[in-house]
Design a protein around this motif. Sequence first.
Motif, mmCIF file in Angstrom:
data_model
loop_
_atom_site.group_PDB
_atom_site.id
_atom_site.type_symbol
_atom_site.label_atom_id
_atom_site.label_comp_id
_atom_site.label_asym_id
_atom_site.label_seq_id
_atom_site.Cartn_x
_atom_site.Cartn_y
_atom_site.Cartn_z
ATOM 1 N N ILE A 144 51.893 35.714 71.787
ATOM 2 C CA ILE A 144 51.630 36.243 70.447
ATOM 3 C C ILE A 144 52.927 36.307 69.638
ATOM 4 C CG2 ILE A 144 50.859 38.273 69.146
ATOM 5 C CD1 ILE A 144 48.934 38.865 71.445
ATOM 6 N N GLY A 145 54.012 36.722 70.289
ATOM 7 C CA GLY A 145 55.296 36.805 69.604
ATOM 8 C C GLY A 145 55.795 35.450 69.148
ATOM 9 N N PHE A 146 55.643 34.430 69.976
ATOM 10 C CA PHE A 146 56.070 33.080 69.591
ATOM 11 C C PHE A 146 55.226 32.555 68.435
ATOM 12 C CE2 PHE A 146 58.523 33.157 73.409
ATOM 13 C CZ PHE A 146 59.503 32.183 73.254
ATOM 14 N N VAL A 147 53.932 32.867 68.453
ATOM 15 C CA VAL A 147 53.073 32.476 67.325
ATOM 16 C C VAL A 147 53.526 33.185 66.056
ATOM 17 C CG1 VAL A 147 50.730 32.612 66.387
ATOM 18 C CG2 VAL A 147 51.077 31.926 68.769
ATOM 19 N N THR A 201 63.575 37.512 71.869
ATOM 20 C CA THR A 201 64.526 38.308 72.654
ATOM 21 C C THR A 201 63.795 39.402 73.418
ATOM 22 O OG1 THR A 201 66.290 37.916 71.051
ATOM 23 C CG2 THR A 201 66.547 39.795 72.518
ATOM 24 N N TRP A 202 62.930 40.118 72.732
ATOM 25 C CA TRP A 202 62.199 41.223 73.349
ATOM 26 C C TRP A 202 61.091 40.720 74.262
ATOM 27 C CZ3 TRP A 202 64.415 45.810 72.935
ATOM 28 C CH2 TRP A 202 65.337 45.996 71.885
ATOM 29 N N ARG A 221 57.889 50.454 77.778
ATOM 30 C CA ARG A 221 57.271 50.945 76.543
ATOM 31 C C ARG A 221 58.175 50.684 75.339
ATOM 32 N NH1 ARG A 221 55.461 55.277 79.888
ATOM 33 N NH2 ARG A 221 57.302 56.504 79.319
ATOM 34 N N THR A 222 59.470 50.890 75.507
ATOM 35 C CA THR A 222 60.410 50.625 74.417
ATOM 36 C C THR A 222 60.383 49.159 74.012
ATOM 37 O OG1 THR A 222 61.857 52.415 75.180
ATOM 38 C CG2 THR A 222 62.812 50.778 73.691
ATOM 39 N N THR A 223 60.393 48.284 75.009
ATOM 40 C CA THR A 223 60.369 46.844 74.731
ATOM 41 C C THR A 223 59.056 46.431 74.081
ATOM 42 O OG1 THR A 223 61.768 46.523 76.686
ATOM 43 C CG2 THR A 223 60.733 44.571 75.754
ATOM 44 N N MET A 224 57.949 47.009 74.538
ATOM 45 C CA MET A 224 56.653 46.717 73.926
ATOM 46 C C MET A 224 56.621 47.177 72.471
ATOM 47 S SD MET A 224 54.242 45.132 75.609
ATOM 48 C CE MET A 224 52.784 45.777 74.799
ATOM 49 N N THR A 225 57.220 48.324 72.207
ATOM 50 C CA THR A 225 57.265 48.838 70.837
ATOM 51 C C THR A 225 58.040 47.897 69.927
ATOM 52 O OG1 THR A 225 57.146 51.117 71.649
ATOM 53 C CG2 THR A 225 57.946 50.793 69.400
ATOM 54 N N TRP A 226 59.173 47.417 70.413
ATOM 55 C CA TRP A 226 59.957 46.464 69.631
ATOM 56 C C TRP A 226 59.170 45.170 69.399
ATOM 57 C CZ3 TRP A 226 64.242 46.529 66.771
ATOM 58 C CH2 TRP A 226 65.083 47.644 66.876
ATOM 59 N N ASN A 227 58.506 44.686 70.423
ATOM 60 C CA ASN A 227 57.690 43.478 70.262
ATOM 61 C C ASN A 227 56.614 43.692 69.206
ATOM 62 O OD1 ASN A 227 57.997 41.032 72.228
ATOM 63 N ND2 ASN A 227 58.494 42.805 73.492
ATOM 64 N N ALA A 228 55.894 44.799 69.302
ATOM 65 C CA ALA A 228 54.814 45.077 68.352
ATOM 66 C C ALA A 228 55.353 45.229 66.936
ATOM 67 C CB ALA A 228 54.058 46.333 68.769
ATOM 68 N N GLY A 229 56.485 45.943 66.803
ATOM 69 C CA GLY A 229 57.060 46.138 65.477
ATOM 70 C C GLY A 229 57.501 44.841 64.829
ATOM 71 N N LEU A 230 58.150 43.970 65.615
ATOM 72 C CA LEU A 230 58.612 42.693 65.053
ATOM 73 C C LEU A 230 57.448 41.764 64.757
ATOM 74 C CD1 LEU A 230 61.813 42.043 67.197
ATOM 75 C CD2 LEU A 230 61.701 42.557 64.751
ATOM 76 N N ILE A 231 56.416 41.802 65.589
ATOM 77 C CA ILE A 231 55.232 40.979 65.314
ATOM 78 C C ILE A 231 54.587 41.410 63.994
ATOM 79 C CG2 ILE A 231 52.871 40.492 66.079
ATOM 80 C CD1 ILE A 231 53.965 40.533 68.963
ATOM 81 N N LEU A 232 54.483 42.713 63.770
ATOM 82 C CA LEU A 232 53.951 43.211 62.501
ATOM 83 C C LEU A 232 54.857 42.841 61.332
ATOM 84 C CD1 LEU A 232 52.696 46.757 63.561
ATOM 85 C CD2 LEU A 232 51.303 44.742 63.047
#
Length: 259
Positions: A144-147, A201-202, A221-232
């Motif tokens: 999802i992040g790469f997309v 990166t995340w 959880r911290t890494t997931m939060t960063w992933n979700a935030g950057l995806i948004l």
Amino acid sequence: MFNVLWGTIKIQMKNSWARPMFRFTLIASPMLNTVLIYEMFRHSGQSDAASYIILGSGLMGLWSSICFSSIGDIARDRYMGVLPFLFTSPSNYNVLIVAKTIGNTLLASLTLVVSWLTAGLLFRLTLVVPHPIVFLGALVVTIIGFVAISIPISYLMLLSRKTGLYMNVLDIPVTLLCGFVFPLNVLPQWTQPISQALVPTWSTRLLHLALQPTIDWVALRTTMTWNAGLILLYGGLTVVFWHAIQLRVRRNATLEVSE
């Protein structure tokens, strides 16, 4: 919309596989990268070398496949003279871009399998997955992040005819800045903010955390939060870019000759 999305994904995967360059980045590139990274880590003594060898070569192939497919699709549509027709077609062009990117990313995910098989057959290396469900979830978030990062870049390519140059410029720097092959702490300090702003990166960090024998749930959880935030964030940039580019293209009518 769902029919257009699913139909475009299937056609895109077939078209991408038909291109020799895509097959090279999908099969040959991760095999060669696996051998190269293995030689880099051969005498390093690093305990998680296998994960960097297999995941690193797979993620490098995944990103290269995206660069030379999702981003390059804009150039191919322009050179074939179909870009204006796709842009103004009854099917929303956003749906087409998203579908093409999803199709390419799903197909390019096979690079992880190729690198895993290469490492196993040539070097007897295996990727131990102590928590399969966590790792599978991390892999889904990675895709999802790469997309998410590919779509706004693809939109920016609508404004330029130099997509070939930009594809090559993006390939290696992102590989280095996102820590596909080595820990980011070996990079200069001034590159760290750039690395933190890139979702791969995340995603890479998330995959490595999911492979640990004992999961650090706080770090996860911290890494997931960063992933979700950057995806948004990338999703928001996609909306902004689309409206700005749409206004400019319709005002100037220079979609085929943009520089």
